[in-house]
Design an enzyme around this catalytic site. Structure first.
Site, PDB file in Angstrom:
ATOM      1  N   GLN A 182       0.829  -1.221   0.000  1.00 42.21           N
ATOM      2  CA  GLN A 182       0.000   0.000   0.000  1.00 42.21           C
ATOM      3  C   GLN A 182       0.856   1.261   0.000  1.00 42.21           C
ATOM      4  O   GLN A 182       0.312   2.370  -0.060  1.00 42.21           O
ATOM      5  CB  GLN A 182      -0.919   0.027   1.233  1.00 42.21           C
ATOM      6  CG  GLN A 182      -1.912  -1.118   1.307  1.00 42.21           C
ATOM      7  CD  GLN A 182      -3.065  -0.995   0.312  1.00 42.21           C
ATOM      8  OE1 GLN A 182      -3.257   0.027  -0.337  1.00 42.21           O
ATOM      9  NE2 GLN A 182      -3.831  -2.067   0.182  1.00 42.21           N
ATOM     10  N   ALA A 203       1.828  -4.860  -8.344  1.00 42.07           N
ATOM     11  CA  ALA A 203       1.438  -3.929  -9.412  1.00 42.07           C
ATOM     12  C   ALA A 203      -0.014  -3.469  -9.301  1.00 42.07           C
ATOM     13  O   ALA A 203      -0.326  -2.314  -9.580  1.00 42.07           O
ATOM     14  CB  ALA A 203       1.669  -4.578 -10.781  1.00 42.07           C
ATOM     15  N   CYS A 329     -15.436 -11.825   7.449  1.00 42.68           N
ATOM     16  CA  CYS A 329     -16.787 -12.002   7.949  1.00 42.68           C
ATOM     17  C   CYS A 329     -17.260 -13.391   7.557  1.00 42.68           C
ATOM     18  O   CYS A 329     -17.591 -13.644   6.414  1.00 42.68           O
ATOM     19  CB  CYS A 329     -17.701 -10.943   7.347  1.00 42.68           C
ATOM     20  SG  CYS A 329     -19.432 -11.253   7.618  1.00 42.68           S
TER      21      CYS A 329
HETATM   22  C1  LIG Z   1      -3.127  -6.252  -1.452  1.00 42.34           C
HETATM   23  C2  LIG Z   1      -2.113  -6.484  -0.413  1.00 42.34           C
HETATM   24  C3  LIG Z   1      -1.386  -7.686  -0.368  1.00 42.34           C
HETATM   25  C4  LIG Z   1      -1.620  -8.791  -1.361  1.00 42.34           C
HETATM   26  O1  LIG Z   1      -1.124  -8.427  -2.614  1.00 42.34           O
HETATM   27  P1  LIG Z   1      -1.419  -9.351  -3.883  1.00 42.34           P
HETATM   28  O2  LIG Z   1      -0.555  -8.741  -4.937  1.00 42.34           O
HETATM   29  O3  LIG Z   1      -2.866  -9.241  -4.153  1.00 42.34           O
HETATM   30  O4  LIG Z   1      -0.986 -10.726  -3.532  1.00 42.34           O
HETATM   31  C5  LIG Z   1      -0.452  -7.834   0.614  1.00 42.34           C
HETATM   32  N1  LIG Z   1      -0.226  -6.884   1.522  1.00 42.34           N
HETATM   33  C6  LIG Z   1      -0.897  -5.726   1.526  1.00 42.34           C
HETATM   34  C7  LIG Z   1      -0.597  -4.686   2.537  1.00 42.34           C
HETATM   35  C8  LIG Z   1      -1.866  -5.496   0.560  1.00 42.34           C
HETATM   36  O5  LIG Z   1      -2.540  -4.340   0.567  1.00 42.34           O
END
Ligand SMILES: *Cc1c(COP(=O)(O)O)cnc(C)c1O
Length: 404
Positions: A182, A203, A329
């Site tokens: 993120q 990505a 949930c």
């Molecule tokens: C979305 C996310 C993941 C998983 O990423 P993918 O590419 O969907 O496997 C892992 N950690 C965080 C903090 C995420 O937001």
């Protein structure tokens, strides 16, 4: 009925049309295997992959392109970082330290390692959702093989003091990993400057394609050794076998290039939209609480609890908005978010929580509609609840256990 307004950019983001343009030749015309060494089809694919690797390395402040290992996404990167490192160091290093607010890709990898005899220690968070770097050294011992702390939290958007954590790890000779899915492309991320040893990112959280991510693995001394999860042709220096998805990798680099170029302006824009949304909602409705620190937070994130209104009911009731509670949930038995529970919030406030994720497509009009819809729905649900005392959540709620 028109599609709802998309306010769930932490779950995934739409593919930027400019990214699609960059990918198209590699989907349509070029098909070579980047590992084919005997002809031009392979050479062209390899050149595209290596150019992308260079750009991605530069985008996160890595010293060498070879420090980027392509994976299927942040989930795989997290698994490779935790399992790969601890399995390779299993002699002495029997422990790992993770924060109390990790994504399941880290928390469940740590749980899986317990079956192999590895122990996990948890770095707690304050009600702000922030860890205290001062509390880390006492969790580190002779047996600590890795510390992993999420850079920007996917439910509450809280941004951890990773540089301070990494510094304390370095002082003790313990490798430091961060899940930055993120953070990359949204915050300044510079692995060399912040002293990060391993970094997971993806990505599709930055307007790129789904199905590709990377693990940054620092090169040089002290040497980081990883045991691969996948065995096969020995691609990616033996760390991740399998033919590389060239179109996805090209798209990944294009997505990061755009995100980096627009990052500061986009962050300021999203912050203004978030302030507008929160201001409007609070002007319209009493009892709106923000979960997690409001200052040290991703600009596009809000995690709110509206007093007397269950998050699941609110999300389901706002048909015009694509929102999420950001928590698991199970069908009849709602399982409160482990992340929000880690903040020590009262159970009721955890049940009230929901997540708003603003992104590149969000406009002022969208947040105005969102504020109005949320307020109207919350008022309706409060009135219904006042008319009939609470009897647990409705049985028709989505049974998804998927957390992003
Ligand atoms: C979305 C996310 C993941 C998983 O990423 P993918 O590419 O969907 O496997 C892992 N950690 C965080 C903090 C995420 O937001």
């Amino acid at each position: 009925m028109p599609d709802p307004i998309y306010l769930d950019h932490h779950a995934t983001t739409p593919l930027d049309p400019r990214v699609l343009e960059a990918m198209l030749p590699w989907l349509r015309d070029e098909f070579g295997n980047a590992a084919s060494r005997t002809h031009v089809y392979g050479w062209r694919a390899e050149a595209a992959v290596e150019q992308a690797r260079e750009e991605i390395a530069a985008a996160i402040g890595a010293r060498e392109p070879r420090e980027i290992v392509f994976t299927s996404g942040a989930t795989e990167s997290d698994n490779l970082a935790l399992k790969g490192l601890l399995r390779a160091r299993s002699g002495r290093a029997r422990e790992l330290v993770i924060s109390a607010v990790e994504h399941p890709a880290v928390a469940d990898s740590a749980a899986a390692l317990a079956a192999e005899g590895f122990e996990t220690r948890v770095l707690p968070v304050a009600e702000s959702g922030l860890v205290d770097p001062e509390a880390l050294p006492e969790l580190l011992g002779e047996a600590t093989g890795l510390v992993s702390v999420i850079w920007a939290q996917s439910e509450i958007g809280v941004v951890q003091p990773v540089a301070e954590l990494a510094k304390r790890c370095r002082e003790r000779g313990v490798p430091f990993h961060s899940d930055a899915a993120q953070a990359v492309g949204k915050l300044p991320v510079h692995v060399e400057r912040e002293g990060i040893d391993l970094l997971s990112f993806s990505a599709h959280k930055v307007y790129g394609p789904k199905g590709v991510g990377a693990l940054y693995v620092r090169r040089g001394r002290p040497l980081l050794r990883l045991e691969p999860l996948l065995h096969g042709g020995g691609h990616e220096w033996g760390l991740r076998s399998g033919s590389l998805p060239v179109p996805l990798i090209v798209g990944f680099a294009a997505a990061l290039r755009i995100a980096e170029a627009e990052r500061d302006a986009e962050a300021a824009r999203l912050l203004a939209l978030r302030q507008r949304l929160l201001g409007r909602l609070r002007a319209r409705l009493p009892g709106v609480r923000v979960n997690g620190d409001l200052e040290r937070r991703l600009p596009g994130n809000l995690n709110l609890s509206i007093e007397g209104v269950h998050g699941d009911a609110l999300v389901a009731g706002c048909a015009g908005l694509a929102l999420s509670t950001g928590s698991a949930c199970a069908s009849a038995r709602p399982e409160p978010s482990p992340v929000l529970r880690a903040l020590g919030l009262p159970a009721e406030r955890v049940r009230e929580a929901f997540r708003i994720g603003l992104g590149r497509g969000t406009r002022e009009g969208d947040v105005d509609v969102a504020a109005e819809l949320l307020a109207a729905t919350a008022e309706r649900l409060r009135a219904e609840r006042a008319a009939s005392p609470p009897a647990g959540p409705p049985a028709s709620l989505p049974a998804s256990r998927i957390r992003e």
